[in-house]
Motif scaffolding. Sequence first.
Motif, PDB file in Angstrom:
ATOM      1  N   ASP A   1      66.044  -8.893 106.006  1.00  0.00           N
ATOM      2  CA  ASP A   1      66.831  -8.515 107.182  1.00  0.00           C
ATOM      3  C   ASP A   1      65.977  -7.838 108.244  1.00  0.00           C
ATOM      4  N   ILE A   2      64.671  -7.745 107.977  1.00  0.00           N
ATOM      5  CA  ILE A   2      63.799  -7.045 108.925  1.00  0.00           C
ATOM      6  C   ILE A   2      62.687  -7.972 109.396  1.00  0.00           C
ATOM      7  N   ALA A   3      62.623  -8.194 110.707  1.00  0.00           N
ATOM      8  CA  ALA A   3      61.554  -9.031 111.255  1.00  0.00           C
ATOM      9  C   ALA A   3      60.368  -8.159 111.639  1.00  0.00           C
ATOM     10  N   LEU A   4      59.197  -8.588 111.200  1.00  0.00           N
ATOM     11  CA  LEU A   4      57.973  -7.898 111.592  1.00  0.00           C
ATOM     12  C   LEU A   4      57.437  -8.572 112.860  1.00  0.00           C
TER      13      LEU A   4
ATOM     14  N   ILE B   1      57.003  -2.017 104.413  1.00  0.00           N
ATOM     15  CA  ILE B   1      58.314  -2.479 104.905  1.00  0.00           C
ATOM     16  C   ILE B   1      59.264  -2.679 103.718  1.00  0.00           C
ATOM     17  N   SER B   2      58.757  -3.350 102.682  1.00  0.00           N
ATOM     18  CA  SER B   2      59.603  -3.610 101.507  1.00  0.00           C
ATOM     19  C   SER B   2      60.067  -2.317 100.859  1.00  0.00           C
ATOM     20  N   ALA B   3      59.148  -1.353 100.759  1.00  0.00           N
ATOM     21  CA  ALA B   3      59.505  -0.075 100.134  1.00  0.00           C
ATOM     22  C   ALA B   3      60.572   0.648 100.956  1.00  0.00           C
ATOM     23  N   ALA B   4      60.402   0.658 102.268  1.00  0.00           N
ATOM     24  CA  ALA B   4      61.389   1.334 103.130  1.00  0.00           C
ATOM     25  C   ALA B   4      62.734   0.627 103.045  1.00  0.00           C
ATOM     26  N   ALA B   5      62.696  -0.712 102.968  1.00  0.00           N
ATOM     27  CA  ALA B   5      63.945  -1.475 102.859  1.00  0.00           C
ATOM     28  C   ALA B   5      64.650  -1.122 101.553  1.00  0.00           C
ATOM     29  N   SER B   6      63.890  -1.090 100.468  1.00  0.00           N
ATOM     30  CA  SER B   6      64.584  -0.850  99.193  1.00  0.00           C
ATOM     31  C   SER B   6      65.062   0.587  99.073  1.00  0.00           C
ATOM     32  N   ARG B   7      64.335   1.542  99.682  1.00  0.00           N
ATOM     33  CA  ARG B   7      64.824   2.931  99.716  1.00  0.00           C
ATOM     34  C   ARG B   7      66.186   3.028 100.364  1.00  0.00           C
TER      35      ARG B   7
END
Length: 248
Positions: free
Chosen positions: A28-31, A15-21
């Motif tokens: 800002d993303i709820a799992l 999730i973090s990698a996709a967010a930073s990409r």
Amino acid sequence: MIDIQSNIITIEKRISAAASRSNRSRNDIALIAVSKTQPAEAVVSAFRLGLRHFGENRVEEAQDKICRVAEILSASGEHEVPTWHMVGHIQSRKSDQAEELFDVIHSVDSIKLARRLGKRAEASDKVVPILLELNVSGENTKYGFRADGSLDNIDQWHQLRDWVTEILGIPGIDIQGLMTMAPIVENPESTRPVFTKLRRVRDRLAAEFPSMSLHHLSMGMTDDFEVAIEEGATMVRIGRAIFGPRRH
Ligand SMILES: *Cc1c(COP(=O)(O)O)cnc(C)c1O
């Protein structure tokens, strides 16, 4: 045995990698851990590992589980409680129960359901946060307000606008965003146009109805959540990648 802890660590990294990409903040993303078919104990384990949002897709199944999880957590002196998200289709006769059990309803797919939920919430002096489920893939098997032609199909766009106008007039509900289910495909990349479309429809509706906050985009599951995050998902609904294969 399924190792929920290492699954969560892996998912968090992805999730973090996709967010930073996509130049977004992880915060800002709820799992949302979708616990359908899994026992209450699996939810409790995930909760103790730090997850706070859980999703279910059937009212009957959720009822016992939500009670059971609450019992276990309160018996062990937890002060926090899970936030429960309803992500599956709700039959009319289950709408009262759904309103009582869940904190957020992602799957509002008809005006009739919106009215029932609003009526029930109002009766108990509540406002229930909801998302509107849109069918942007055009598959007949999918629930949701039809929006596959989205912005290019003028008649469809007008129809969607009329539906939203009607739902906005219903007391007891608060529209907080949109939800969609992408088609099941081999290559997650091929779901991207569906997620892009949901974001565009959201942007267009937000411009058309400035009084409505359409902050949330609930999209992306085990096979495609990274693509969904790159396209703006604020809520990803992940089951198998956390809990392992479904139990039935
Ligand atoms: C089951 C389900 C999910 C999670 O699916 P996985 O592929 O297990 O991640 C997400 N959203 C909805 C609506 C579901 O029914």
